[in-house]
Write a protein that holds these residues in place. Sequence first.
Motif, PDB file in Angstrom:
ATOM      1  N   THR A 166      28.121  77.865 -11.060  1.00 30.15           N
ATOM      2  CA  THR A 166      28.761  77.015 -10.257  1.00 30.15           C
ATOM      3  C   THR A 166      30.179  76.671  -9.502  1.00 30.15           C
ATOM      4  N   PHE A 167      30.860  77.285 -10.660  1.00 29.02           N
ATOM      5  CA  PHE A 167      32.300  78.040  -9.655  1.00 29.02           C
ATOM      6  C   PHE A 167      32.163  78.683  -8.518  1.00 29.02           C
ATOM      7  N   VAL A 168      31.559  79.767  -8.847  1.00 26.42           N
ATOM      8  CA  VAL A 168      32.246  80.984  -8.327  1.00 26.42           C
ATOM      9  C   VAL A 168      31.411  80.621  -6.655  1.00 26.42           C
ATOM     10  N   ALA A 169      30.130  79.871  -6.705  1.00 26.42           N
ATOM     11  CA  ALA A 169      29.736  79.336  -5.778  1.00 26.42           C
ATOM     12  C   ALA A 169      30.117  78.702  -4.834  1.00 26.42           C
ATOM     13  N   CYS A 170      30.027  77.280  -5.908  1.00 26.12           N
ATOM     14  CA  CYS A 170      31.661  76.691  -4.613  1.00 26.12           C
ATOM     15  C   CYS A 170      32.963  76.746  -4.187  1.00 26.12           C
ATOM     16  N   SER A 171      33.778  78.101  -4.421  1.00 22.39           N
ATOM     17  CA  SER A 171      34.229  78.070  -3.904  1.00 22.39           C
ATOM     18  C   SER A 171      34.089  78.791  -2.422  1.00 22.39           C
ATOM     19  N   PHE A 172      32.879  79.614  -2.212  1.00 21.75           N
ATOM     20  CA  PHE A 172      32.428  79.706  -1.263  1.00 21.75           C
ATOM     21  C   PHE A 172      31.661  78.396  -0.176  1.00 21.75           C
ATOM     22  N   ALA A 173      31.946  77.132  -0.832  1.00 19.24           N
ATOM     23  CA  ALA A 173      31.084  76.229   0.181  1.00 19.24           C
ATOM     24  C   ALA A 173      30.946  76.771   1.645  1.00 19.24           C
ATOM     25  N   LEU A 174      32.053  76.202   1.847  1.00 23.29           N
ATOM     26  CA  LEU A 174      31.946  76.478   3.719  1.00 23.29           C
ATOM     27  C   LEU A 174      31.763  76.916   4.609  1.00 23.29           C
ATOM     28  N   PRO A 175      32.436  78.484   3.941  1.00 24.23           N
ATOM     29  CA  PRO A 175      31.231  80.091   4.635  1.00 24.23           C
ATOM     30  C   PRO A 175      29.787  79.416   4.451  1.00 24.23           C
ATOM     31  N   LEU A 176      29.166  79.155   2.957  1.00 22.04           N
ATOM     32  CA  LEU A 176      28.075  79.511   2.540  1.00 22.04           C
ATOM     33  C   LEU A 176      27.137  77.787   3.707  1.00 22.04           C
ATOM     34  N   GLY A 177      27.864  76.898   3.614  1.00 24.62           N
ATOM     35  CA  GLY A 177      27.294  75.871   4.534  1.00 24.62           C
ATOM     36  C   GLY A 177      27.474  75.867   6.234  1.00 24.62           C
ATOM     37  N   THR A 178      28.018  76.730   6.581  1.00 25.65           N
ATOM     38  CA  THR A 178      28.318  77.438   7.697  1.00 25.65           C
ATOM     39  C   THR A 178      27.106  78.410   8.021  1.00 25.65           C
ATOM     40  N   SER A 179      27.661  79.106   7.419  1.00 28.09           N
ATOM     41  CA  SER A 179      25.982  79.957   7.979  1.00 28.09           C
ATOM     42  C   SER A 179      24.705  78.948   7.481  1.00 28.09           C
ATOM     43  N   LEU A 180      24.623  78.165   6.493  1.00 29.70           N
ATOM     44  CA  LEU A 180      23.389  77.904   6.565  1.00 29.70           C
ATOM     45  C   LEU A 180      22.819  76.838   7.302  1.00 29.70           C
ATOM     46  N   GLY A 181      23.544  76.332   8.197  1.00 32.71           N
ATOM     47  CA  GLY A 181      24.191  75.250   8.773  1.00 32.71           C
ATOM     48  C   GLY A 181      23.891  73.614   7.850  1.00 32.71           C
ATOM     49  N   LEU A 182      24.682  73.675   6.864  1.00 30.31           N
ATOM     50  CA  LEU A 182      25.049  72.273   6.065  1.00 30.31           C
ATOM     51  C   LEU A 182      25.880  71.559   6.254  1.00 30.31           C
ATOM     52  N   LEU A 183      25.955  71.832   7.510  1.00 31.72           N
ATOM     53  CA  LEU A 183      27.735  70.775   7.619  1.00 31.72           C
ATOM     54  C   LEU A 183      27.978  69.278   7.346  1.00 31.72           C
ATOM     55  N   ASP A 184      28.123  68.134   7.237  1.00 34.01           N
ATOM     56  CA  ASP A 184      27.875  66.592   7.002  1.00 34.01           C
ATOM     57  C   ASP A 184      29.499  66.678   8.194  1.00 34.01           C
ATOM     58  N   PHE A 185      29.013  66.192   9.489  1.00 30.80           N
ATOM     59  CA  PHE A 185      30.344  65.934  10.507  1.00 30.80           C
ATOM     60  C   PHE A 185      30.411  63.990  10.436  1.00 30.80           C
ATOM     61  N   PRO A 186      31.850  64.411  10.302  1.00 34.57           N
ATOM     62  CA  PRO A 186      32.372  62.785  10.392  1.00 34.57           C
ATOM     63  C   PRO A 186      31.911  61.442  11.624  1.00 34.57           C
TER      64      PRO A 186
END
Length: 342
Positions: A15-35
């Motif tokens: 989990t620590f490894v995956a979360c360290s790349f959360a932003l690029p992972l979310g960007t590549s999958l289109g899983l982003l929450d905009f305010p």
Amino acid sequence: MLAELISALLAALATFVACSFALPLGTSLGLLDFPDDAGGRKQHARVTPLVGGLVIAGISLGAIIAILTLPADLGPTVERHVAWLGIAVAAMFVIGVADDRFELSVRSRLGVGAMVLLLVIVTAPDFAISFVRFSHQPVVRILGLTSIPFTLLCLVGLLNAVNMADGKNGIVISLGLVWSAMLLRWLPPVMAPVMAATAGALAILLWFNMRSRLFLGDGGSYALSALFGLLAIYAYNHHFNDIGADDIILLFAVPVLDTVRLLVFRVWQRRSPFHGGRDHLHHYLYARVGWPYGLGVYITLVIVPNAAATLFPGTAGLWLGVTSIAYTVILGLAHRPSPKLA
């Protein structure tokens, strides 16, 4: 115990490894929450990846697959239930991610989710509530033909409650940690590594989530609601001499109470009961005492009664009443205008 510890540690590391790349992972999958704009419901400061659910579903499914592939004679019945648990978590995660990505209607996501859960509880009977026994009563009430619809109602209700509770950082993840600790005591050994791995992943996710590095998203709340709901029923069915129906109700009482209040209040106001708003308990706590202090109040309301019911077996019904009163008092105090704003 060793298997559970190893599962938790490996899950925490992954989990620590995956979360360290959360932003690029979310960007590549289109899983982003905009305010939202000023005054909107989403008031976080920056674009945030919705990948917490991807991590938790991956960890839980990994533990389930490990159980099924390890050279152990589980028996066909147990293997079927473990497999269907994995199917349920995966399917509910996909439904939640689809909502995160494409904003599904409430009717479509709840409808598809209900069909998935119905298939699971019909195919794997240990995930169905076939009887009710409260800890203070020796009488067992057999549900008969109402077993399947009652179970489905409970699971869909929990799904909605968990999803509605996921409005401030740390709430659902902290709830998951409390639920994991309780279920680890109750579950048969075959399911314990799944719960331990989930707890290890949640502990790391909490650190990242409280720093607004990622959100669970609907993918996370849907997967967790299915996982905890089904495992709570499984534990209840396998240890009904030690666990009463009131113990299970107490476990999920706070988010369910808040959801029932909101549904009734919104219908009374002639609003859609599923329309978003800032009238949840966590919103009032945030406005009154800020965050994470509000999170501390919320989770204390969950931990203390469940800990007391654990220390004094057979008293869950009493503590359920205490929880209801405490919830009402805290809600009333939090709803009052803050002296700072008066």
